[in-house]
Design an enzyme around this catalytic site. Structure first.
Site, PDB file in Angstrom:
ATOM      1  CG  ASP A   1      -0.284   4.595  -9.369  1.00  0.00           C
ATOM      2  OD1 ASP A   1      -0.105   3.421 -10.218  1.00  0.00           O
ATOM      3  OD2 ASP A   1       0.237   4.660  -8.535  1.00  0.00           O
TER       4      ASP A   1
HETATM    5  C1  BGC Z   1       1.387   1.584  -7.784  1.00  0.00           C
HETATM    6  C2  BGC Z   1       2.412   2.014  -8.847  1.00  0.00           C
HETATM    7  C3  BGC Z   1       2.924   0.908  -9.848  1.00  0.00           C
HETATM    8  C4  BGC Z   1       1.477   0.581 -10.585  1.00  0.00           C
HETATM    9  C5  BGC Z   1       1.706  -0.388 -11.976  1.00  0.00           C
HETATM   10  C6  BGC Z   1      -0.039   1.043  -8.619  1.00  0.00           C
HETATM   11  O1  BGC Z   1      -0.756   0.337  -7.850  1.00  0.00           O
HETATM   12  O2  BGC Z   1       0.834   2.369  -7.145  1.00  0.00           O
HETATM   13  O3  BGC Z   1       3.593   2.188  -8.197  1.00  0.00           O
HETATM   14  O4  BGC Z   1       3.730   1.405 -10.848  1.00  0.00           O
HETATM   15  O5  BGC Z   1       0.480  -0.157  -9.893  1.00  0.00           O
HETATM   16  O6  BGC Z   1       2.009  -1.831 -11.212  1.00  0.00           O
END
Ligand code: BGC
Length: 764
Positions: A288
């Site tokens: 993530d």
């Molecule tokens: C989130 C994810 C997301 C990623 C990319 C993160 O802050 O937890 O769910 O896919 O950002 O935008």
């Protein structure tokens, strides 16, 4: 030397592009062969570049080749980009990779296409309330098809985190509290995005997230600690991730939380032993957003240390943090990691690009002509409207206030009544907010000329302007009404007094759920409650159209408001879909996928809990020295699986084909379902099973099947479920997946609380 390598690379790509379409059985070994030969041409830096996934950063159409990112792409330091929008931009940066980098490896383009692209569907929690797998799959298919025209070939979805704590804002992004329903949905989404051939230009790669257990963040506070037993993990939290992996999801995203004291991105047990060795996952793992860097704050070491830990655990791609890019070389020199580990991660990413067909045609997902035809097209929006109407949950409908008549004066009141930007809901990265349909537009359009709509805003979302700013989309100024609360309410009451019925559009703004949007108080904000109070006092019938990204605590509303239609955030066509339901063009059939608590103090509350040694006897509100509360009953306000219809359904007696079974026999459980009301409608018939005695404690019931049945008014149908020992299996203390003989309770009903019950004995 460099030139020779380049020549080989050119030759290699020519051969690659010309090779005939492979037979499926040979594909895997062919990927490997291709990837291995490419790998042999790559420098260490280029390999590390493939592991690097920056955000889109400073890219502006027309200037991509001058951007910082372009420079990094040229240098072979970028494996892909995410959340970059428009075909032009994607084409430009892909061109830089293909024409100006040494090895001409195409970039992979990801995006949070969570519930639609420009045509936005309801938030995932809402979709899960449809209990309709075809519909959910279809929404993912349309999302993939639209996104792919703009060059997106990879989505960070489905989010399959089981969530039992509605304080956690990200409950909006998942499918609720149940592992069985969650698993069915996980499969449907993967199938919808990926189809049966990832290299088609209208399918995109899924990324299952957030692996794992993110939904169990303590106290519902985002990014918080998770700690749970393996047996709970295996039985209750892991199934949807596994279902998505089994369905062939091409990638997995690690979660922010720790598991057994080790953050997911450094957890080798999780990413290698479980995901790869036990489950056989053969795609790639991305972190993530900055999850590797965050392990510094978790207390696992400096950037070099945590990056090495992540690679060693099984992470292949580093989202945003650049820990891999900037430190793995040093770790290799220090012998903390091996080049073979880097090669493996790099191979997985290259293989994904190959599967997506990017090596054959790096621009295959950029299709301006198809975009014109498809993106936000009338037909996609029509489907979004139909799908949205299937996700609403009718929580209450006293005296059949709903459906509304098309010949009356409606007082449409509330901060969400004449509002476009809050319709799509959280994580609507590509939405056209200004073209979303407000409830006001929806009602005026659907009800036609014979109704008279009087509007008043009535209140802001919150009375506190600071709080309201926090819950507006990316802090953008809201259409805040500067008048004093009392004046706004006065105006609303005047409007209500001149109407036949009041439709109050209240609840949460879209950014009150989603990432980093936890709430400790999960009621409707006070200022809106006061408005509701005042509206009820007029004596006019009040319909509460409730916008929310989580199950709210609605005890007061349930006691006082005659009709409540929970509409979540229904996407770009929200207003039309809600109006369709309000006026009865569509009969609501959604069922909750989470328990609604009476009060936040009951949280976590979920239907498939254990019995404990001191269960409260059924029907008893409170008893000393029992597992209960002094001040509230144990019951949820609305149980899991609950939802009303404009018609009524009656269940006959449960019929079991046998009461005594052995081995691999099949039990058939049937029930007669009758539509006893005045409308055609659909009912989700649910099958639950309880394993009465086990070597470990077993839940009081577990969902094991469901069918959505459409019945005309007055029609009846026998609904049957075939049950085999497969449905009785669970992970025991040794984490073996098996069933145990003995007594089982079989339950069928229209929600997890009201069921018809029978018992069987099943021997091995
Ligand atoms: C989130 C994810 C997301 C990623 C990319 C993160 O802050 O937890 O769910 O896919 O950002 O935008």
């Amino acid at each position: 030397m460099k030139k020779v390598k380049l020549l080989i690379a050119a030759l290699f790509f020519t051969m690659w592009a010309c090779s005939p379409a492979p037979k499926e059985q040979d594909q895997q070994s062919m990927y490997k062969e291709k990837v291995d030969s490419l790998l042999s041409l790559m420098t260490l830096d280029e390999k590390l570049g493939q592991l690097n996934l920056p955000g889109a950063g400073d890219i502006v159409t027309g200037q991509a080749s001058n951007s910082n990112i372009a420079e990094n792409i040229r240098n072979g330091e970028v494996g892909g980009l995410f959340n970059i929008k428009t075909a032009e931009k994607i084409r430009e940066v892909q061109r830089v990779a293909m024409e100006e980098s040494r090895l001409k490896i195409p970039l992979i383009f990801g995006m949070d296409v969570i519930h639609g692209y420009e045509t936005v569907f309801p938030i995932p929690l809402a979709l899960s309330c449809s209990w309709d797998m075809d519909l959910i799959e279809r929404s993912a298919q349309i999302a993939a098809s639209e996104a792919s025209t703009d060059g997106i070939c990879w989505t960070f979805s489905p989010m399959v985190d089981i969530a039992r704590d509605p304080r956690w804002g990200r409950i909006a992004e998942g499918s609720g509290e149940d592992p069985y329903l969650g698993s069915q949905i996980a499969k449907a989404m993967v199938k919808g995005y990926q189809g049966d051939d990832l290299s088609k230009n209208n399918t995109i790669m899924a990324c299952v997230k957030h692996f794992a257990l993110y939904g169990a963040s303590e106290a519902g506070r985002d990014y918080n600690t998770v700690d749970m037993s393996r047996i709970r993990m295996y039985n209750e939290y892991l199934p949807p991730y596994k279902a998505a992996v089994d369905a062939g999801a091409g990638s997995v995203m690690t979660s922010f939380n720790e598991i057994d004291g080790i953050p997911a991105s450094a957890n080798k047990w999780l990413l290698t032993d479980l995901l790869r060795d036990q489950w056989g996952f053969d795609g790639f793992v991305v972190t993530d957003y900055t999850a590797i860097n965050e392990m510094i704050a978790h207390g696992l070491g400096d950037l070099q240390m945590v990056s090495a830990l992540a690679l060693d655990a099984g992470v292949d791609m580093d989202m945003v943090g650049e820990g891999f890019l900037t430190t793995l070389k040093k770790s290799l020199e220090d012998r903390k990691i091996t080049e073979a580990q880097i090669d493996e991660a790099c191979s997985r990413i290259l293989e994904a690009k190959y599967k997506l067909g990017l090596f054959d045609d790096p621009y295959r997902y950029v299709d301006v002509e198809r975009a014109k035809m498809e993106v936000f097209s009338e037909s996609n929006r029509k489907e979004a409207r139909e799908i949205a109407a299937q996700t609403f949950v009718l929580l209450k409908n006293e005296n059949n206030i709903l459906p509304l008549r098309k010949r009356e004066t409606i007082a449409l009141i509330g901060p969400l009544a004449d509002n476009k930007e809050n319709m799509p809901g959280t994580w609507s990265v590509a939405a056209r907010f200004d073209q979303a349909i407000s409830l006001r537009e929806g009602i005026e359009n659907v009800a036609g000329k014979n109704i008279n709509v009087l509007y008043a805003k009535g209140s802001n979302i919150y009375s506190d302007p600071e709080l309201e700013k926090r819950v507006s989309i990316f802090g953008k100024p809201t259409n805040r009404d500067a008048r004093p609360e009392a004046e706004m309410i006065r105006e609303a009451v005047n409007v209500a007094n001149r109407s036949d019925v009041v439709v109050a559009a209240l609840g949460e703004s879209s950014e009150m759920s989603g990432e980093s949007s936890s709430r400790s108080d999960i009621t409707i904000p006070q200022t809106q409650r006061e408005l509701l109070h005042a509206l009820l006092k007029t004596g006019k019938p009040v319909v509460l159209v409730l916008f929310t990204g989580r199950p709210l605590a609605l005890k007061w509303e349930d006691e006082h408001v005659p009709a409540i239609l929970n509409v979540w955030f229904a996407g770009s066509e929200a207003g039309y879909a809600i109006a369709d339901a309000l006026f009865g063009n569509v009969n609501p059939s959604g069922k909750t996928s989470t328990s609604f608590p009476q009060t936040v103090g009951q949280v976590p509350i979920y239907y498939n809990h254990k019995n404990t040694g001191r269960p409260l006897p059924e029907g008893v509100e409170y008893q000393k020295f029992r597992s209960d509360y002094l001040d509230v009953t144990n019951d949820p306000l609305y149980p899991f699986g609950y939802g009303l219809s404009y018609t009524t359904f009656e269940y006959g007696d449960l019929q079991l084909s046998s009461n005594s079974l052995k081995g691999n026999q099949t039990l058939t459980a049937s029930i007669q379902l009758s539509n006893t009301g005045n409308y055609d409608g659909a009912e989700v018939v649910q099958l639950y099973i309880r394993d009465m005695v086990g070597t470990v404690t077993r839940p009081v019931k577990e969902l094991k099947g469901f069918q959505k049945i459409e019945l005309k008014a007055g029609e009846s149908k026998v609904v049957s479920f075939d049950i085999t020992p497969e449905d009785l299996k669970f992970y025991n203390y040794d984490l073996d997946y098996d069933w145990e003989p003995g007594e089982f309770e079989i339950m069928i009903g229209g929600n997890s609380r009201n069921v018809k019950t029978g018992k069987v004995n099943w021997e091995k």
